[in-house]
Write a protein that holds these residues in place. Structure first.
Motif, PDB file in Angstrom:
ATOM      1  N   TRP A  80       0.819  -1.211   0.000  1.00 39.10           N
ATOM      2  CA  TRP A  80       0.000   0.000   0.000  1.00 39.10           C
ATOM      3  C   TRP A  80       0.853   1.262   0.000  1.00 39.10           C
ATOM      4  CZ3 TRP A  80      -4.680  -0.046  -1.582  1.00 39.10           C
ATOM      5  CH2 TRP A  80      -5.468  -1.176  -1.422  1.00 39.10           C
ATOM      6  N   GLY A  81       2.004   1.203   0.645  1.00 39.04           N
ATOM      7  CA  GLY A  81       2.900   2.346   0.596  1.00 39.04           C
ATOM      8  C   GLY A  81       3.401   2.608  -0.818  1.00 39.04           C
ATOM      9  N   THR A  82       3.756   1.509  -1.518  1.00 38.96           N
ATOM     10  CA  THR A  82       4.210   1.650  -2.903  1.00 38.96           C
ATOM     11  C   THR A  82       3.088   2.133  -3.811  1.00 38.96           C
ATOM     12  OG1 THR A  82       5.809  -0.149  -2.552  1.00 38.96           O
ATOM     13  CG2 THR A  82       5.283   0.438  -4.833  1.00 38.96           C
ATOM     14  N   PHE A  83       1.885   1.592  -3.606  1.00 37.41           N
ATOM     15  CA  PHE A  83       0.732   2.013  -4.412  1.00 37.41           C
ATOM     16  C   PHE A  83       0.468   3.503  -4.236  1.00 37.41           C
ATOM     17  CE2 PHE A  83      -3.827   2.920  -4.577  1.00 37.41           C
ATOM     18  CZ  PHE A  83      -4.115   2.556  -5.880  1.00 37.41           C
ATOM     19  N   ALA A  84       0.485   3.952  -2.981  1.00 36.18           N
ATOM     20  CA  ALA A  84       0.239   5.373  -2.721  1.00 36.18           C
ATOM     21  C   ALA A  84       1.321   6.243  -3.348  1.00 36.18           C
ATOM     22  CB  ALA A  84       0.162   5.625  -1.215  1.00 36.18           C
ATOM     23  N   GLY A  85       2.578   5.816  -3.212  1.00 38.14           N
ATOM     24  CA  GLY A  85       3.677   6.594  -3.770  1.00 38.14           C
ATOM     25  C   GLY A  85       3.616   6.694  -5.283  1.00 38.14           C
ATOM     26  N   LEU A  86       3.314   5.573  -5.940  1.00 40.32           N
ATOM     27  CA  LEU A  86       3.239   5.580  -7.402  1.00 40.32           C
ATOM     28  C   LEU A  86       2.035   6.387  -7.894  1.00 40.32           C
ATOM     29  CD1 LEU A  86       4.148   1.853  -8.144  1.00 40.32           C
ATOM     30  CD2 LEU A  86       5.523   3.869  -8.689  1.00 40.32           C
ATOM     31  N   THR A  87       0.918   6.315  -7.166  1.00 47.51           N
ATOM     32  CA  THR A  87      -0.260   7.086  -7.561  1.00 47.51           C
ATOM     33  C   THR A  87      -0.004   8.585  -7.423  1.00 47.51           C
ATOM     34  OG1 THR A  87      -1.719   5.269  -6.867  1.00 47.51           O
ATOM     35  CG2 THR A  87      -2.711   7.448  -7.129  1.00 47.51           C
ATOM     36  N   ILE A  88       0.619   8.963  -6.317  1.00 40.70           N
ATOM     37  CA  ILE A  88       0.951  10.388  -6.117  1.00 40.70           C
ATOM     38  C   ILE A  88       1.913  10.861  -7.194  1.00 40.70           C
ATOM     39  CG2 ILE A  88       2.111  12.002  -4.565  1.00 40.70           C
ATOM     40  CD1 ILE A  88       1.001  10.349  -2.239  1.00 40.70           C
ATOM     41  N   SER A 170       4.135   9.298 -16.631  1.00 40.56           N
ATOM     42  CA  SER A 170       2.935   9.319 -15.801  1.00 40.56           C
ATOM     43  C   SER A 170       2.129   8.034 -15.965  1.00 40.56           C
ATOM     44  CB  SER A 170       2.064  10.528 -16.173  1.00 40.56           C
ATOM     45  OG  SER A 170       0.865  10.529 -15.439  1.00 40.56           O
ATOM     46  N   GLU A 171       1.932   7.603 -17.205  1.00 42.65           N
ATOM     47  CA  GLU A 171       1.173   6.387 -17.452  1.00 42.65           C
ATOM     48  C   GLU A 171       1.886   5.163 -16.878  1.00 42.65           C
ATOM     49  OE1 GLU A 171      -1.915   6.210 -18.854  1.00 42.65           O
ATOM     50  OE2 GLU A 171      -1.793   8.381 -18.620  1.00 42.65           O
ATOM     51  N   THR A 172       3.205   5.143 -16.968  1.00 44.11           N
ATOM     52  CA  THR A 172       3.971   4.036 -16.396  1.00 44.11           C
ATOM     53  C   THR A 172       3.804   3.979 -14.884  1.00 44.11           C
ATOM     54  OG1 THR A 172       5.613   4.146 -18.170  1.00 44.11           O
ATOM     55  CG2 THR A 172       6.276   3.054 -16.132  1.00 44.11           C
ATOM     56  N   SER A 173       3.786   5.130 -14.244  1.00 45.28           N
ATOM     57  CA  SER A 173       3.599   5.179 -12.800  1.00 45.28           C
ATOM     58  C   SER A 173       2.232   4.631 -12.407  1.00 45.28           C
ATOM     59  CB  SER A 173       3.759   6.621 -12.314  1.00 45.28           C
ATOM     60  OG  SER A 173       3.739   6.684 -10.897  1.00 45.28           O
ATOM     61  N   TYR A 174       1.200   5.011 -13.134  1.00 38.58           N
ATOM     62  CA  TYR A 174      -0.142   4.483 -12.868  1.00 38.58           C
ATOM     63  C   TYR A 174      -0.208   2.973 -13.115  1.00 38.58           C
ATOM     64  CZ  TYR A 174      -2.151   9.199 -12.555  1.00 38.58           C
ATOM     65  OH  TYR A 174      -2.469  10.479 -12.180  1.00 38.58           O
ATOM     66  N   ARG A 175       0.452   2.530 -14.172  1.00 41.98           N
ATOM     67  CA  ARG A 175       0.442   1.102 -14.496  1.00 41.98           C
ATOM     68  C   ARG A 175       1.153   0.292 -13.414  1.00 41.98           C
ATOM     69  NH1 ARG A 175       1.691   1.735 -19.228  1.00 41.98           N
ATOM     70  NH2 ARG A 175       3.949   1.599 -19.116  1.00 41.98           N
ATOM     71  N   ASN A 176       2.271   0.806 -12.917  1.00 44.50           N
ATOM     72  CA  ASN A 176       2.988   0.121 -11.842  1.00 44.50           C
ATOM     73  C   ASN A 176       2.179   0.105 -10.550  1.00 44.50           C
ATOM     74  OD1 ASN A 176       5.159  -0.397 -13.521  1.00 44.50           O
ATOM     75  ND2 ASN A 176       6.309   1.407 -12.879  1.00 44.50           N
ATOM     76  N   ALA A 177       1.391   1.156 -10.333  1.00 44.13           N
ATOM     77  CA  ALA A 177       0.525   1.183  -9.150  1.00 44.13           C
ATOM     78  C   ALA A 177      -0.498   0.053  -9.221  1.00 44.13           C
ATOM     79  CB  ALA A 177      -0.175   2.534  -9.047  1.00 44.13           C
ATOM     80  N   LYS A 178      -1.046  -0.191 -10.423  1.00 42.59           N
ATOM     81  CA  LYS A 178      -1.991  -1.299 -10.576  1.00 42.59           C
ATOM     82  C   LYS A 178      -1.308  -2.643 -10.356  1.00 42.59           C
ATOM     83  CE  LYS A 178      -4.959   1.191 -13.837  1.00 42.59           C
ATOM     84  NZ  LYS A 178      -5.498   1.229 -15.224  1.00 42.59           N
ATOM     85  N   ILE A 179      -0.044  -2.744 -10.754  1.00 47.07           N
ATOM     86  CA  ILE A 179       0.690  -3.990 -10.542  1.00 47.07           C
ATOM     87  C   ILE A 179       0.866  -4.265  -9.057  1.00 47.07           C
ATOM     88  CG2 ILE A 179       2.935  -5.117 -10.859  1.00 47.07           C
ATOM     89  CD1 ILE A 179       3.134  -3.728 -13.565  1.00 47.07           C
ATOM     90  N   LEU A 181      -1.211  -3.574  -6.759  1.00 42.60           N
ATOM     91  CA  LEU A 181      -2.466  -4.135  -6.267  1.00 42.60           C
ATOM     92  C   LEU A 181      -2.538  -5.632  -6.548  1.00 42.60           C
ATOM     93  CD1 LEU A 181      -5.071  -1.394  -7.264  1.00 42.60           C
ATOM     94  CD2 LEU A 181      -3.995  -1.787  -5.034  1.00 42.60           C
ATOM     95  N   ALA A 182      -2.009  -6.050  -7.705  1.00 41.25           N
ATOM     96  CA  ALA A 182      -1.949  -7.481  -8.005  1.00 41.25           C
ATOM     97  C   ALA A 182      -1.026  -8.200  -7.025  1.00 41.25           C
ATOM     98  CB  ALA A 182      -1.476  -7.696  -9.445  1.00 41.25           C
ATOM     99  N   VAL A 183       0.076  -7.551  -6.676  1.00 40.32           N
ATOM    100  CA  VAL A 183       0.985  -8.130  -5.684  1.00 40.32           C
ATOM    101  C   VAL A 183       0.283  -8.252  -4.333  1.00 40.32           C
ATOM    102  CG1 VAL A 183       3.141  -7.783  -4.421  1.00 40.32           C
ATOM    103  CG2 VAL A 183       3.035  -7.279  -6.866  1.00 40.32           C
ATOM    104  N   GLY A 184      -0.542  -7.252  -3.993  1.00 39.04           N
ATOM    105  CA  GLY A 184      -1.306  -7.314  -2.752  1.00 39.04           C
ATOM    106  C   GLY A 184      -2.277  -8.482  -2.752  1.00 39.04           C
ATOM    107  N   LEU A 185      -2.896  -8.765  -3.892  1.00 37.06           N
ATOM    108  CA  LEU A 185      -3.792  -9.910  -4.003  1.00 37.06           C
ATOM    109  C   LEU A 185      -3.026 -11.214  -3.814  1.00 37.06           C
ATOM    110  CD1 LEU A 185      -6.574 -11.098  -4.625  1.00 37.06           C
ATOM    111  CD2 LEU A 185      -6.010 -10.949  -7.067  1.00 37.06           C
ATOM    112  N   ILE A 186      -1.849 -11.293  -4.417  1.00 36.44           N
ATOM    113  CA  ILE A 186      -1.015 -12.490  -4.254  1.00 36.44           C
ATOM    114  C   ILE A 186      -0.616 -12.669  -2.789  1.00 36.44           C
ATOM    115  CG2 ILE A 186       1.204 -13.531  -4.863  1.00 36.44           C
ATOM    116  CD1 ILE A 186       0.957 -12.158  -7.588  1.00 36.44           C
ATOM    117  N   ASN A 187      -0.314 -11.562  -2.124  1.00 39.57           N
ATOM    118  CA  ASN A 187       0.040 -11.622  -0.704  1.00 39.57           C
ATOM    119  C   ASN A 187      -1.110 -12.195   0.118  1.00 39.57           C
ATOM    120  OD1 ASN A 187       1.780 -11.097   1.547  1.00 39.57           O
ATOM    121  ND2 ASN A 187       0.615  -9.252   1.992  1.00 39.57           N
TER     122      ASN A 187
END
Length: 237
Positions: A80-88, A170-179, A181-187
């Motif tokens: 979640w920290g990574t997701f927030a950072g990439l989204t920001i 910018s688009e790469t940052s958003y795409r990595n943020a979605k990734i 979330l997939a890692v969070g699901l795997i966790n």
């Protein structure tokens, strides 16, 4: 003595099938290894799985495995920290390339959606966009109004390329943020699998879905007054 031992083992195994404690045929026995019936704390692996599905590590903490809980909770926090950072970062870069297009292509960013800025990337000007879509699709696709509100024009290819690079970041940052979330699901999946397979050092979980069998040993007094050793098997479903 040997015949008595066979009878004790047979009775103990039958008792395990019906989820009852191993009876002592001698009566009034005391534990030889101080090994009583498995303790039942009321904790369920399925309840732990539900907790881990909500928050990885919560199920492990519920079962008492604090070390594994720490790993999963730390991983969840990192996700979640990574997701927030990439989204920001994506939001900041989006604002940056929109401001850049306003300065170098005359765009008015207010009220424009992402498709508009994608068109700004794909076509050098509004007129170029309108001419192309009018030629290919005729009037089937609405064109941009020929007003200052929807005007843009790139006059320098280097600036156009810079805009493309900024938008791509910018688009790469958003795409990595979605990734992430997939890692969070795997966790979560790993955490649920862990608690379902978790085996504590001592039996503390009531897992009604499986057979729990273990050997027991006890002493007692036989009808003729002699001290006897008993061996058996206890268990429950």
């Amino acid at each position: 003595m040997r015949r008595c031992l066979y009878i004790i083992l047979l009775l103990a195994f039958a008792a395990s099938i019906f989820a009852q404690a191993t009876p002592n045929p001698f009566g009034g026995s005391e534990g030889f290894f101080d090994d009583d019936e498995p303790r039942d704390s009321g904790k369920s692996k399925w309840a732990a799985a539900g907790l881990s599905l909500l928050v990885p590590g919560a199920g492990e903490l519920y079962l008492g495995d604090k070390r594994a809980a720490g790993y999963f909770i730390a991983a969840e926090g990192a996700v979640w920290g990574t997701f927030a950072g990439l989204t920001i970062r994506g939001n900041w870069l989006k604002q940056e390339y929109r401001n850049y297009s306003a300065i170098h292509a005359g765009v008015r960013p207010q009220g424009k959606d992402d498709k508009f800025f994608e068109d700004v990337l794909r076509f050098s000007s509004r007129d170029s966009y309108n001419n192309w879509y009018h030629l290919v699709y005729r009037d089937q696709i609405p064109l941009y109004p020929e007003t200052d509100e929807y005007y843009w024009k790139w006059t320098n290819y280097d600036e156009w390329d810079t805009y493309e690079a900024m938008r791509s970041k910018s688009e790469t940052s958003y795409r990595n943020a979605k990734i992430t979330l997939a890692v969070g699901l795997i966790n979560r999946v790993i955490s649920v699998a862990y608690v379902l397979r978790y085996q504590p050092p001592e039996t503390e979980i009531s897992d009604k879905g499986g057979l729990n069998i273990r050997p027991t040993a006890f002493t007692g007094t036989s009808p003729d007054g002699q001290i006897e050793l008993g061996l058996g098997i206890s268990g429950s479903f």
